[in-house]
Design a protein around this motif. Structure first.
Motif, short mmCIF file in Angstrom:
data_model
loop_
_atom_site.label_atom_id
_atom_site.label_comp_id
_atom_site.label_asym_id
_atom_site.label_seq_id
_atom_site.Cartn_x
_atom_site.Cartn_y
_atom_site.Cartn_z
N ARG A 42 0.83 -1.21 0.00
CA ARG A 42 0.00 0.00 0.00
C ARG A 42 0.86 1.26 0.00
N GLY A 43 2.14 1.10 -0.26
CA GLY A 43 3.02 2.25 -0.18
C GLY A 43 3.30 2.61 1.24
N SER A 44 3.76 3.84 1.44
CA SER A 44 4.05 4.34 2.78
C SER A 44 3.80 5.84 2.80
N PRO A 45 3.73 6.44 3.99
CA PRO A 45 3.52 7.90 4.05
C PRO A 45 4.58 8.68 3.30
N THR A 46 5.79 8.12 3.21
CA THR A 46 6.86 8.85 2.52
C THR A 46 7.04 8.41 1.07
N ALA A 47 6.37 7.31 0.68
CA ALA A 47 6.50 6.81 -0.70
C ALA A 47 5.15 6.27 -1.13
N ALA A 48 4.26 7.19 -1.55
CA ALA A 48 2.91 6.79 -1.96
C ALA A 48 2.98 5.89 -3.18
N LEU A 49 1.99 4.98 -3.28
CA LEU A 49 1.93 4.06 -4.42
C LEU A 49 0.97 4.65 -5.45
N ASN A 50 1.53 5.23 -6.53
CA ASN A 50 0.73 5.90 -7.55
C ASN A 50 0.47 4.92 -8.70
N THR A 51 -0.54 4.08 -8.52
CA THR A 51 -0.84 3.09 -9.56
C THR A 51 -1.55 3.71 -10.76
N THR A 52 -2.01 4.96 -10.66
CA THR A 52 -2.63 5.63 -11.80
C THR A 52 -1.62 5.93 -12.88
N ASP A 53 -0.44 6.42 -12.47
CA ASP A 53 0.52 6.93 -13.43
C ASP A 53 1.72 6.02 -13.66
N SER A 54 1.86 4.94 -12.89
CA SER A 54 3.08 4.16 -13.00
C SER A 54 2.82 2.68 -12.78
N ALA A 55 3.57 1.85 -13.50
CA ALA A 55 3.66 0.43 -13.16
C ALA A 55 4.75 0.27 -12.10
N TYR A 56 4.75 -0.89 -11.42
CA TYR A 56 5.77 -1.17 -10.41
C TYR A 56 6.32 -2.56 -10.65
N ARG A 57 7.58 -2.70 -10.28
CA ARG A 57 8.30 -3.95 -10.50
C ARG A 57 8.85 -4.44 -9.16
N TYR A 58 8.74 -5.77 -8.92
CA TYR A 58 9.11 -6.33 -7.63
C TYR A 58 10.09 -7.49 -7.82
N ARG A 59 10.92 -7.69 -6.79
CA ARG A 59 11.76 -8.88 -6.71
C ARG A 59 11.96 -9.23 -5.23
N VAL A 60 12.36 -10.50 -4.99
CA VAL A 60 12.53 -10.99 -3.61
C VAL A 60 13.93 -11.57 -3.47
N GLU A 61 14.67 -11.09 -2.48
CA GLU A 61 15.96 -11.68 -2.12
C GLU A 61 15.73 -12.76 -1.06
N PHE A 62 16.48 -13.86 -1.20
CA PHE A 62 16.36 -14.96 -0.23
C PHE A 62 17.66 -15.07 0.56
N TYR A 63 17.53 -15.09 1.89
CA TYR A 63 18.68 -15.16 2.79
C TYR A 63 18.60 -16.45 3.63
N TYR A 64 19.76 -17.03 3.87
CA TYR A 64 19.87 -18.16 4.81
C TYR A 64 20.91 -17.78 5.88
N THR A 65 21.01 -18.64 6.91
CA THR A 65 21.96 -18.37 8.00
C THR A 65 23.18 -19.26 7.80
N ASN A 66 24.36 -18.64 7.68
CA ASN A 66 25.57 -19.42 7.44
C ASN A 66 26.11 -20.00 8.74
N ALA A 67 27.25 -20.69 8.64
CA ALA A 67 27.82 -21.37 9.81
C ALA A 67 28.22 -20.40 10.91
N ASN A 68 28.43 -19.14 10.56
CA ASN A 68 28.82 -18.14 11.55
C ASN A 68 27.60 -17.44 12.15
#
Length: 970
Positions: A600-626
């Motif tokens: 839904r965006g944020s107060p500092t970064a409104a989601l303007n779906t009228t004028d723009s498309a948006y692109r998403y990606r997901v980073e995946f993290y695991y926990t290493n031996a340390n």
């Protein structure tokens, strides 16, 4: 392409070409000019004329030919001294070289020509009067100097242009042309030329006759006789000579590079035709294709129908031997190993076999083949029978070897997923290219999606475009590894191949055979995006739902927990400036449902779906031996569906696209429409079957083709706004992701109003015009401003738009003019007064303009014309009393633009001439002196402001009397 020849005059030929004396006569048989650009930045060339002289009948003349005049095509010329003389054919002929170094001032096309005063005598197809020894010999070569061509040498002809033929047998000759730069050569027939005295010009010999004039049939008895040259191989054949004697003819060798003609050489050659029972020997050619480094041991077989011994010889660049038997210049030589003809040049019994032997190496690899001209002479017994010859071509293609042992394996870099390529050091590095250029061998890496079973033939170099490989990198030949990080997708198989591009001028180095394939599929160690759908369209409060799977290729226990997703967002369909918007802790248990996030965006970064498309990606993290969270991988980005609307005539064309790792092609997309604005309700009006395209389209004309939720069909109105959204269907192409099923995503809402381009009907226009017949001589007297009154009415039709909001009036001063817009009149006014005119002449039409801004066709065209008038008196009194002092029109001239006056006295002498906007003559002559009282004759040319721009002036002729000496006219 044809060259523009640059001709320069010379004063070198001071002796007219008269019947030659003893010192001049009968010696030139054949020849040509070759050039070689010397290394360095200056445009300096080594230019050589190779001339073949008759040493039997013209030895003294050949001795005297110590110099030859050259013209260089740039306006300069020089007498060039002989630099070499070698005897051939048992000293019956000699090969003479005339070499000069010349520097050109700039790029351009230059024709280099040389003239030798006399040919040898007795050439049958250069008939009397005078004979061939009375004709000069001229050859030329044209070079193109261009910085883009780099270093260039013309081809050299390694087979002398002197041969024997037999009456009734097919004769062939090949010049054995060799181009060290690997340029393409093409051949065409020409005609022998002669030099024009005292100039650098030439012309075709007028008396020259085609050789077929001296034969009636071919060797097999068919007719007519032919004289041809093979454009590709250079085999010049006469099938067949029909008369004993000596013949000359000429042909041109064209030099081509990258599809551009860069030079032409003319060779003038001579043959001797004999009549004897001896039959010509036969020799066979062939084609070879070998990898650089191959030792060629090719048998060359020849036979003679008469069973006589034969001599097999060969000519070509790989032998490093020029036509005079001397070595080629060092920069034209094959290195380091040159070819040899074992058992060549000696008499061999039947059956005769010589062996072409050549140890090829990387230096020899090039795009164009090497043509080896094979020649066989029979050895008839005794001195009375001439030796006959035949030719064949051994064509050898030398290609560079393939890159060996290409492998691929997955790896990781700071930027994410990657594939590591490795291969053996390339075996054809550190070589010397043609022209002495530095080694420019490159390794070109190609990639495509999907593995292939392509296995190239041994002589198929490069990669066929039909395979779909794309170039991704170009490396020096010393490279043995490459890491590919460019837009790699999980679950896709990638095929790699490497092709070497060898050094050479232009593209003459050629390509190697492609390497074997290295094919690899990246494991699915990242989540998989499954949805980016727009829930709400708003400039400040837009909403998008995003979904993704767990890493499908990762099993529990393979990597340490806990795990974490970091969702990132970028603006635009192709946005790449990703910013984090959410962090989600997760597990990787099989069967885990998709992760869902509502953005839904944020107060500092409104989601303007009228004028723009948006692109998403997901980073995946695991926990290493340390115990540290470590990024393993990132999804391929997926964008929202972006919908656009283009209003048209009573219709709206929709277009939509998305940038996703799944494909929306070959699916059914749903189109929804609201006739009540963005608040709905929305009805599905169409199911659109889309094919492969980056942008999908649908045109709404008002029809509802999906009536399950109600039929909303009716025409679209230009007075209404309509709102739309589209739902796409997509699917991953990878079979391992087929279980994810069909992926549904909605676009944002968009509203648009159709246009209406229906024209109004054309008006009917009328004009209050002058009636010249009803005007008296005093009508419009003194009037200098005029008004044209226009009136019109709007016609109607069922096909016209009745909603007219204005009219446009168009005006042209002359009937030849295209009227331009004069004024716009708001409806319902149906008249216009065109005021403050200097003449009533002009043409008009009117158009109607609809509420949609559409203009009608023009009304009928109406025109008004002036009524011209000019009346002159026959007496005036220029005595200075202020009364009737001027010869000018009587009152009320109309629409006069210009007047030209010529006055003659009674003797016919012109006494005055002048022109002005109005006639006003004071009785003076052209030099300003008063003319005496008397009768004078005039001619007046009057130009009127009429409708016709080209209307001729009115000419008035008459007489006028000048009265002076106290006479006053009241």
């Amino acid at each position: 392409m044809r060259f523009f020849y640059i001709i320069g005059l010379s004063t070198l030929w001071l002796v007219a070409l008269l019947k030659p004396d003893t010192s001049q006569a009968t010696h030139v048989r054949a020849g040509e000019i070759t050039t070689r650009r010397l290394p360095g930045t200056s445009l300096t060339y080594l230019i050589t004329l190779t001339a073949y002289y008759d040493e039997q009948k013209g030895h003294d003349a050949a001795d005297a030919a110590s110099s030859v005049p050259f013209c260089f095509g740039d306006g300069t010329s020089l007498e060039v001294q002989r630099s070499g003389r070698v005897y051939i054919n048992g000293r019956t002929s000699s090969v003479n070289s005339y070499t000069v170094i010349h520097t050109y001032v700039g790029p351009g096309a230059y024709t280099i020509g040389a003239t030798i005063v006399n040919r040898n005598e007795g050439t049958i197809n250069l008939p009397p009067p005078g004979g061939s020894d009375d004709i000069s010999f001229y050859v030329s070569t044209t070079i193109l100097i261009n910085a883009a061509l780099q270093v260039n040498s013309t081809p050299v002809m390694l087979n002398p242009p002197l041969d024997s033929a037999r009456v009734g047998q097919k004769f062939c000759h090949n010049p054995a042309a060799f181009d060290a730069d690997g340029d393409s050569l093409a051949y065409r027939l020409s005609r022998p030329q002669l030099g024009i005295p005292n100039s650098c010009r030439s012309q075709f010999i007028p008396v020259y006759q085609d050789p077929t004039r001296y034969s009636t049939s071919r060797e097999d008895g068919s007719s007519p006789s032919t004289f041809t040259i093979d454009a590709k191989t250079g085999d010049l054949c006469w099938d067949a000579p029909g008369q004993v004697g000596q013949f000359n003819f000429a042909f041109i060798i064209e030099e081509w590079r990258n599809g551009v003609l860069i030079g032409e050489i003319t060779r003038d050659m001579q043959i001797i035709v004999v009549d004897q029972p001896n039959k010509r020997p036969l020799i066979a050619g062939t084609e070879l294709c070998v990898e650089a480094g191959t030792l060629i041991q090719q048998p060359i077989q020849a036979t003679d129908p008469d069973g006589q011994p034969v001599i097999i010889t060969a000519y070509g660049g790989p032998f490093n031997i020029n036509s005079d038997g001397k070595p080629l210049p060092p920069d034209l030589q094959i290195a380091p190993e040159f070819a040899r003809l074992i058992n060549g040049g000696v008499a061999l019994p039947q059956p005769a076999t010589a062996t072409f032997s050549w140890q090829t190496n990387c230096n020899h690899a090039r795009k164009e083949p090497y043509d080896i001209t094979l020649k066989v002479n029979d050895v008839p017994p005794g001195r009375g029978t001439a030796s006959l010859v035949s030719f064949a071509t051994l064509r050898i293609r030398v290609y560079a070897p393939a890159v060996k042992n290409l492998t691929a394996k997955p790896t990781a870099t700071a930027s994410g997923r990657a594939i590591q390529l490795n291969w053996n050091p390339y075996s054809c590095g550190q070589i010397t290219s043609s022209g002495g250029l530095p080694d420019t061998t490159k390794l070109i890496i190609y990639r495509k999606e999907g593995c292939t079973t392509y296995n190239p033939d041994v002589c198929t170099t490069g990669l066929p475009a039909s395979l779909g490989y794309q170039k991704i990198a170009e490396l020096p030949y010393t490279a043995t590894a490459y890491i590919d990080t460019s837009a790699l997708k999980r679950g896709i198989s990638y095929s790699y191949r490497i092709v070497a591009r060898n050094p050479g001028i232009g593209d003459n180095g050629g390509l190697s055979v492609a390497s074997t394939e290295a094919c690899l599929e990246l494991p699915l160690l990242a989540p998989v995006m499954t949805q980016v759908t727009v829930d709400s369209t708003h400039t400040q409060r837009g909403q998008i739902t995003v979904r993704w799977t767990r890493p499908l290729g990762l099993q529990p226990g393979e990597l340490g927990a806990p795990y974490q997703y970091r969702l990132q967002r970028a603006s635009g369909l192709n946005g790449s400036s990703f910013s984090p918007i959410a962090t989600i802790n997760t597990s990787i248990q099989p069967g885990l449902a998709d992760t869902v996030y509502v953005d839904r965006g944020s107060p500092t970064a409104a989601l303007n779906t009228t004028d723009s498309a948006y692109r998403y990606r997901v980073e995946f993290y695991y926990t290493n031996a340390n115990g540290q969270l470590t990024r393993l991988d990132v999804t391929d980005p997926a964008s929202s569906v972006r919908l656009a609307a283009n209003p048209a005539q009573r219709s709206i064309t929709l277009s939509w696209q998305a940038n996703t790792p799944w494909s929306n092609d070959n699916q059914r997309h749903d189109v929804y429409r609201s006739r009540s604005g963005p608040g709905g309700p929305f009805n599905k009006i169409a199911e659109v079957s889309v094919q492969g395209a980056p942008t999908y389209t649908f045109t709404d004309t008002g029809t509802d083709s999906f009536v399950a939720d109600g039929n909303t069909s009716r025409s679209l109105s230009a007075d209404s706004s309509y709102c739309y959204r589209v739902m796409t269907r997509g699917q991953y192409a990878d079979s391992k992701l087929a279980s994810l099923g069909v992926l549904l995503n909605y676009s944002q809402l968009i509203c648009a109003t159709p246009t209406d381009t229906t024209r109004p009907c054309a008006p009917m226009l009328g004009l209050d015009s002058l009636d010249c017949a009803s005007l008296s001589n005093e009508s419009l007297c003194g009037q200098s401003s005029f008004t044209n009154k226009l009136r019109w009415r709007l016609t109607t039709s069922a096909d016209c738009d009745p909603n007219v909001v204005s009219y446009k009036v168009y005006y042209g001063r002359y009937e030849q003019d295209k009227p331009s817009e004069l004024v716009s009149i708001p409806a319902p006014t149906l008249s216009f007064d065109h005021v403050n005119l200097t003449t009533v002449s002009g043409c008009y039409f009117v158009t109607a303009v609809s509420r949609s801004g559409v203009e009608s066709l023009p009304s009928n065209r109406v025109c008004n014309d002036a009524c011209p008038l000019l009346v002159l008196p026959n007496v005036f009194t220029p005595n200075g009393d202020g009364k009737n002092d001027l010869f000018e029109p009587l009152k009320c001239p109309r629409f006069v633009e210009s007047v030209a006056l010529v006055v003659y006295n009674r003797y016919g002498s012109k006494v005055y001439e002048g022109s002005s906007a109005r006639l006003s003559w004071n009785g003076k002559s052209s030099d300003g002196s008063d003319l005496p009282s008397g009768l004078y004759y005039y001619q007046v040319s009057v130009g009127y402001s009429l409708l016709d721009r080209d209307a001729p002036a009115q000419v008035l002729k008459g007489w006028v009397q000048i009265l002076r000496e106290g006479v006053s006219m009241r």
